[in-house]
Write a protein that holds these residues in place. Structure first.
Motif, mmCIF file in Angstrom:
data_model
loop_
_atom_site.group_PDB
_atom_site.id
_atom_site.type_symbol
_atom_site.label_atom_id
_atom_site.label_comp_id
_atom_site.label_asym_id
_atom_site.label_seq_id
_atom_site.Cartn_x
_atom_site.Cartn_y
_atom_site.Cartn_z
ATOM 1 N N GLU A 1 1.203 -1.542 -0.020
ATOM 2 C CA GLU A 1 -0.030 0.448 -0.006
ATOM 3 C C GLU A 1 0.850 1.072 0.040
ATOM 4 O O GLU A 1 0.250 2.228 -0.654
ATOM 5 N N ASP A 2 1.955 1.050 0.550
ATOM 6 C CA ASP A 2 3.122 2.861 0.847
ATOM 7 C C ASP A 2 4.446 1.679 0.491
ATOM 8 O O ASP A 2 4.575 0.501 0.596
ATOM 9 N N CYS A 3 5.295 2.684 -0.627
ATOM 10 C CA CYS A 3 6.502 2.379 -1.375
ATOM 11 C C CYS A 3 7.506 1.431 0.047
ATOM 12 O O CYS A 3 7.247 1.555 1.210
ATOM 13 N N ASN A 4 7.725 0.692 -0.027
ATOM 14 C CA ASN A 4 8.783 -0.106 0.811
ATOM 15 C C ASN A 4 9.984 0.432 0.910
ATOM 16 O O ASN A 4 11.177 -0.298 1.687
ATOM 17 N N ILE A 5 10.605 1.443 -0.159
ATOM 18 C CA ILE A 5 11.823 1.843 -0.602
ATOM 19 C C ILE A 5 11.726 3.114 0.744
ATOM 20 O O ILE A 5 11.230 4.050 0.856
ATOM 21 N N GLY B 1 2.501 6.074 -0.423
ATOM 22 C CA GLY B 1 1.658 6.059 -1.334
ATOM 23 C C GLY B 1 2.554 5.338 -2.359
ATOM 24 O O GLY B 1 3.940 4.832 -1.914
ATOM 25 N N THR B 2 2.506 4.998 -3.798
ATOM 26 C CA THR B 2 3.512 4.362 -4.533
ATOM 27 C C THR B 2 3.272 5.109 -6.131
ATOM 28 O O THR B 2 3.802 4.710 -6.551
ATOM 29 N N TRP B 3 3.704 6.019 -6.276
ATOM 30 C CA TRP B 3 3.398 7.348 -7.010
ATOM 31 C C TRP B 3 2.041 6.579 -8.634
ATOM 32 O O TRP B 3 2.848 6.791 -9.544
ATOM 33 N N ASP B 4 0.876 6.779 -7.857
ATOM 34 C CA ASP B 4 -0.001 6.545 -9.106
ATOM 35 C C ASP B 4 -1.003 7.122 -8.317
ATOM 36 O O ASP B 4 -1.338 8.569 -7.588
ATOM 37 N N THR B 5 -1.589 7.125 -9.414
ATOM 38 C CA THR B 5 -3.452 7.580 -9.340
ATOM 39 C C THR B 5 -3.689 7.513 -8.624
ATOM 40 O O THR B 5 -4.322 6.167 -7.470
ATOM 41 N N HIS B 6 -3.965 8.754 -7.377
ATOM 42 C CA HIS B 6 -4.937 8.521 -6.344
ATOM 43 C C HIS B 6 -3.823 8.091 -5.173
ATOM 44 O O HIS B 6 -4.424 7.962 -3.921
ATOM 45 N N LYS B 7 -2.825 7.555 -5.436
ATOM 46 C CA LYS B 7 -1.532 7.337 -4.324
ATOM 47 C C LYS B 7 -0.713 7.757 -4.969
ATOM 48 O O LYS B 7 0.208 7.272 -4.176
ATOM 49 N N MET B 8 -0.231 9.084 -5.393
ATOM 50 C CA MET B 8 0.756 9.858 -4.635
ATOM 51 C C MET B 8 1.283 9.532 -3.424
ATOM 52 O O MET B 8 2.725 10.378 -3.031
ATOM 53 N N GLY B 9 0.188 10.008 -2.815
ATOM 54 C CA GLY B 9 0.455 9.617 -1.141
ATOM 55 C C GLY B 9 1.424 10.923 -0.476
ATOM 56 O O GLY B 9 0.480 12.335 -0.988
ATOM 57 N N GLY B 10 2.331 11.153 0.402
ATOM 58 C CA GLY B 10 3.129 12.115 1.086
ATOM 59 C C GLY B 10 4.603 11.033 1.583
ATOM 60 O O GLY B 10 5.220 10.291 0.664
ATOM 61 N N GLU B 11 4.771 12.093 2.702
ATOM 62 C CA GLU B 11 6.110 11.137 3.031
ATOM 63 C C GLU B 11 5.876 11.185 4.977
ATOM 64 O O GLU B 11 4.805 11.502 5.017
ATOM 65 N N LEU B 12 6.908 9.991 5.053
ATOM 66 C CA LEU B 12 7.013 9.539 6.019
ATOM 67 C C LEU B 12 7.954 10.434 6.784
ATOM 68 O O LEU B 12 8.960 9.625 6.352
ATOM 69 N N THR C 1 -8.769 13.739 0.724
ATOM 70 C CA THR C 1 -9.200 14.075 -1.082
ATOM 71 C C THR C 1 -7.388 13.367 -1.518
ATOM 72 O O THR C 1 -6.330 13.655 -1.598
ATOM 73 N N PHE C 2 -7.485 12.648 -2.394
ATOM 74 C CA PHE C 2 -6.948 11.679 -3.643
ATOM 75 C C PHE C 2 -5.925 11.420 -2.611
ATOM 76 O O PHE C 2 -4.839 10.999 -3.699
ATOM 77 N N GLY C 3 -5.920 10.639 -1.647
ATOM 78 C CA GLY C 3 -4.842 10.188 -0.982
ATOM 79 C C GLY C 3 -3.518 10.736 -0.771
ATOM 80 O O GLY C 3 -3.127 10.801 -0.600
ATOM 81 N N ILE C 4 -3.840 12.205 -1.092
ATOM 82 C CA ILE C 4 -2.656 12.562 -0.215
ATOM 83 C C ILE C 4 -2.327 12.590 1.247
ATOM 84 O O ILE C 4 -3.841 13.544 2.225
ATOM 85 N N ARG C 5 -1.391 12.800 1.857
ATOM 86 C CA ARG C 5 -0.875 11.936 3.355
ATOM 87 C C ARG C 5 0.094 12.294 3.517
ATOM 88 O O ARG C 5 1.340 11.761 3.226
ATOM 89 N N SER C 6 0.364 12.595 4.487
ATOM 90 C CA SER C 6 1.772 12.413 5.369
ATOM 91 C C SER C 6 1.892 11.783 6.984
ATOM 92 O O SER C 6 1.237 11.519 7.490
ATOM 93 N N GLY C 7 3.098 11.504 7.243
ATOM 94 C CA GLY C 7 3.455 11.327 8.840
ATOM 95 C C GLY C 7 4.465 11.598 9.480
ATOM 96 O O GLY C 7 5.613 11.656 8.936
#
Length: 931
Positions: free
Chosen positions: A166-170, A305-316, A412-418
């Motif tokens: 669900e979130d990038c493993n790198i 996120g995974t740098w995909d549509t609706h999954k651009m996410g943010g940063e932890l 909205t659109f999965g934009i989130r950080s932590g």
């Protein structure tokens, strides 16, 4: 000693001549040179064009003079600045050349060498032949001109991306290298290319204020490098270079390939010189390159996120992993791993566009409590960029940060950080390699309410310069102009224009029709759009990817979907491949170079993209039957207009005659633009062939779609009527009727509102701008009811929406769809229009008194030659104007005969060219005028 007699008659003659004859030997020039640019950039580092383009501007030294211009120039290019101080150009000395050209000078001196600095200046003669002072010396630094100049190796970590997560493993890796220098270098340049973003550090200090380097590019073909002058950061003895990689575009699905690891990687190469100005044969006393001897470790930062549509996410950010000394010489890296060496098949080329910068600080307007540990922050404006949040929470616990465009929605659109707190329970979240988009921020997991001063935001974008201003007597139009510009800036991170910064981040060609002229008429985007056109050349030959973007079989195959691909096929986005579109999406490769040529008079953009244009036209021809373009591709490959009012209810993706008609008309418009391009660059045989095709296709479309009884194209929709007029296919006997039909639909049927979408709207505004129908544009831009820009304002918008509707779920409130008024405010309302490419001659034409209700306008535009100013005011029916015409240019002033304004024609600087019952046309030499 014998006394000498004075020869009085001779002395009197000399005195008379000195008093009565003009003295030009020591006369001062009326102009000075400024604004020197190389490849449209000021003192660039890393240039990889062996024949870069040089340009400059002229400034008046006497604001009361008119007709100032350049009559000759001399360029010096030297290998050392000291040579330039002695007026020696050992690499290029043009000598005096009688020419008024101050733009588009292609370097033609000695062959330039990789990784060397060059210094240049220019001197000009003014309109009286007087020499101006030399310009201040400027410089540029060459990058690595040949691929063989790169001796470094690509390195990365061993962790590869897992798209199933669900979130990038790198975890974004740190890389470092310690080395010894026998002396402090006088010059040292480091070239860094990365797949994914990077930050560079030398001895603990960040080099450059740019962020999220490098510019976005097609990583199936190339990687772009950024060059850094790190000499000031180095010292005798131990030094450390640190490179921090960010995952970003390195895991973009369409870039997946067997030749490249699906993880961020970097290549870097350093050369240190003992002399400040190394000569042609000087060798560096120290070299350093990336290889497996470099070491790496996980940083505190990780992509969400995974740098995909609706999954651009943010940063932890994990504060427990922080180590401020990781890039310093005192740090011990004995437990770090050896870098993994990779061998991707990528061309290395210069970034060639300004980097991304953190701009426009934004402060919140309110913070409210949701519950004991959650708070809602209103930033006051929708924006795409970075945030800095001072937070307090339980040690070891995670605070979640959500971004939303819509009030009342947490995310909205999965934009989130932590943010994970360390043992202190206090810390600051700040972006590094991703950005958020939204207005409202919800933070969960805090033990203390943040103060307003704890929260900051910033716009992050490509750092092009602002080249225009506009204000007028109507607050709505000021809001539209400013909001269009703000929206454009929020879409331009990474050297291309995205559709939206939160959901997709794709470079749609169709949307570019709505943005590119707005960009060029308001900003210094010459380097920006030249880079984006290179992206379009890179993606050519591959169709768009719609669906699972992590299916590696899609990327750059010669066959997709069971079909052999034509070499001219284009995806609908660049350099990003994904997304749906139609002929108007690929057709940007024709339109954008032509608009660019008009703005900058740079014929290179036409030559560089001619094969791309020709192949695109041949691709469309391959889907033509009986003179008509046929539907091609899959479900999302033949869109026409997009997102017109109520489009989701009517159905946008269909085979209706309306859609087929629109795309056929657009193809003819595209083809006619290609003819103009071919004509400029001397492709006469192709011009003749394309003109024959235009005739054939025009006859076919009129036979298939034009009803002479109803005088309509297809269903007579606003988009089709627009395209018929713009493509100029309407039979002469019906043109007036078609224009009346368009006017009637706008004014009567739609009650002054617009009824087209992204592509149709951009084409409508282009047509009306070209024909000075400011009355119709003014009607559409002055409404505050649905559908309109005023409707957005009335609904508290702070950016321009994706759709005319507000409440449809899933669409963006910060989007490229409807930015086309930004061009009209400059060339329609301010009336500043290009006449000769590059604005060597331009038109100033204020709108007719009856076409708008505006009483005053103040505007300026920074043209390639300098500032053009057009201020006008109407009081009791009388027009007054303030006009500024840059040195080395002429203006054509067009006024309606009905305008009550006195123009003092002097036959020299102000000439009356033509006068009839409708208008008066004047030519103005350079200077400042008040009429």
């Amino acid at each position: 000693m014998r006394n000498k007699q004075i020869h009085w008659p001779l002395l009197c003659l000399i005195t008379f001549l000195l008093l009565t004859c003009p003295i030009t030997l020591f006369a001062k020039a009326s102009v000075s040179t400024s604004g020197l640019l190389v490849e449209y950039l000021s003192n660039p580092i890393g240039v990889d064009n062996p024949n870069p383009m040089l340009s400059w501007k002229l400034k008046s030294l006497d604001k009361n003079r008119y007709g100032q211009k350049q009559t000759a120039y001399r360029i010096l290019v030297a290998s050392e600045e000291s040579l330039l101080h002695r007026h020696i150009g050992d690499y290029w000395d043009t000598g005096w050349i009688n020419s008024g050209q101050s733009q588009q000078h292609i370097y033609q001196g000695k062959p330039l060498q990789s990784d060397r600095s060059y210094y240049w200046k220019v001197k000009v003669k003014d309109e009286n032949g007087n020499e101006a002072d030399w310009s201040p010396s400027n410089h540029w630094h060459m990058g690595l001109l040949q691929q063989s100049d790169w001796k470094a190796e690509w390195i990365g970590s061993e962790t590869l991306f897992d798209p199933a997560q669900e979130d990038c493993n790198i975890v974004d890796p740190w890389f470092r290298k310690s080395f010894q220098l026998s002396k402090k270098p006088q010059q040292a340049f480091l070239h860094v290319a990365s797949v994914g973003f990077h930050d560079l550090f030398v001895n603990g200090k960040k080099v450059s204020t740019d962020v999220m380097a490098t510019a976005v590019t097609d990583h199936t073909k190339r990687a772009r490098y950024v060059s850094y002058d790190i000499g000031p950061y180095l010292q005798k003895g131990v030094n450390v270079i640190g490179i921090w990689l960010g995952t970003g575009w390195s895991i973009h699905g369409p870039y997946v390939g067997k030749h490249r690891p699906n993880t961020p990687i970097v290549i870097a190469q350093l050369a240190c010189y003992a002399h400040r100005h190394p000569g042609a044969f000087d060798q560096p006393f120290f070299r350093l390159s990336t290889d497996s001897s470099w070491k790496y470790k996980h940083s505190p930062n990780k992509l969400l996120g995974t740098w995909d549509t609706h999954k651009m996410g943010g940063e932890l950010w994990d504060a427990n992993e922080e180590d401020p000394d990781w890039n310093t010489s005192k740090y011990k890296d004995t437990d770090w791993k050896k870098a993994v060496q990779y061998n991707p098949k990528l061309k290395l080329s210069w970034q060639q566009v300004e980097g991304n910068s953190v701009l426009d600080e934004i402060r919140p307007i309110s913070i409210s409590m949701i519950n004991d540990s959650s708070y809602l922050i209103d930033m006051g404006v929708n924006f795409a960029g970075w945030t800095s949040l001072n937070l307090e929470g339980k040690p070891g616990q995670r605070a979640n940060i959500y971004f939303s465009e819509r009030e009342g929605e947490k995310m909205t659109f999965g934009i989130r950080s932590g943010y994970i707190f360390d043992k202190t329970g206090k810390g600051t979240f700040t972006n590094r390699f991703n950005y958020s988009s939204g207005r409202w921020i919800t933070i969960e997991g805090l033990t203390k309410k943040p103060d307003l001063n704890d929260i900051k935001g910033w716009l992050v974008r490509t750092n092009y310069t602002d080249h225009a201003s506009f204000s007028c007597s109507d607050s709505l139009h000021n809001w539209i102009y400013n909001t269009v510009k703000w929206t454009y800036e929020n879409l331009s991170l990474g050297g291309f224009i995205v559709d939206c910064p939160q959901r997709e981040r794709l470079g749609y060609g169709g949307d570019a029709h709505a943005t590119c002229e707005t960009g060029m008429l308001n900003y210094g985007t010459a380097a920006f759009y030249r880079k984006w056109m290179e992206d379009w050349r890179d993606v050519a030959g591959t169709e768009s990817i719609v669906g699972d973007m992590y299916d590696a079989s899609f990327a750059r195959k010669a066959v997709m979907g069971g079909r052999a691909l034509h070499k001219g096929i284009l995806p609908h986005t660049a350099p990003t491949y994904m997304g749906g579109g139609g002929p108007a999406w690929g057709g940007i490769v024709v339109s954008l170079p032509w608009y660019y040529y008009q703005q900058y008079n740079d014929v290179r953009i036409l030559k560089e993209n001619y094969d791309l244009i020709k192949n695109w036209m041949e691709f469309l021809d391959s889907h033509t039957k009986d003179g008509l373009l046929q539907r091609f591709g899959g479900k999302w490959d033949f869109l026409g207009d997009w997102l017109w009012p109520n489009a989701t209810e009517e159905g946008m993706n269909n085979d209706s005659p309306q859609n087929l008609c629109f795309n056929n008309l657009y193809r003819i418009y595209n083809l006619k633009t290609a003819i103009e391009i071919a004509r400029v660059i001397g492709q006469d045989q192709q011009v003749e062939l394309w003109e024959q095709q235009v005739k054939q296709y025009t006859e076919a479309i009129n036979e298939a779609y034009f009803d002479t009884k109803t005088v309509k194209y297809a269903d007579g929709a606003m988009g089709n009527t627009t395209m018929a007029l713009l493509a100029d296919v309407v039979p002469q006997d019906y043109k007036e009727n078609i224009w009346e039909q368009l006017e009637r639909e706008i004014i009567v049927q739609r009650k002054g509102h617009i009824h087209v979408g992204i592509t149709g709207g951009a084409m409508l505004f282009k047509l009306l701008r070209d024909h000075n129908r400011n009355d119709l544009i003014y009607s559409m831009t002055s409404k505050d009811t649905y559908p309109s820009w005023g409707y957005m304002k009335a609904n508290n918008a702070t950016t321009i929406w994706e759709m005319w509707e507000k409440d449809l779920p899933g669409h963006s409130l910060l989007h490229s769809s409807f930015l086309y008024p930004g061009a009209w405010y400059m060339d329609g309302v301010a009336g500043i229009k290009v006449h000769k490419p590059g604005y060597e001659e331009f038109v100033i034409e204020p709108p007719a008194a009856t076409s708008t209700h505006l009483t005053w306008v103040k505007a300026h535009f920074e043209s390639p030659y300098g500032t053009i100013r057009s201020n006008w005011k109407r009081t009791a029916g009388q027009l007054a104007m303030e006009i500024e015409v840059p040195v080395n240019t002429n203006a054509i002033l067009k006024l309606k005969t009905a305008d009550q304004i006195v123009i003092p024609v002097d036959g020299k600087h102000i000439q009356l060219i033509r006068e009839d019952k409708k208008e008066r046309i004047y030519q103005l030499a350079s200077g400042s005028y008040n009429f």
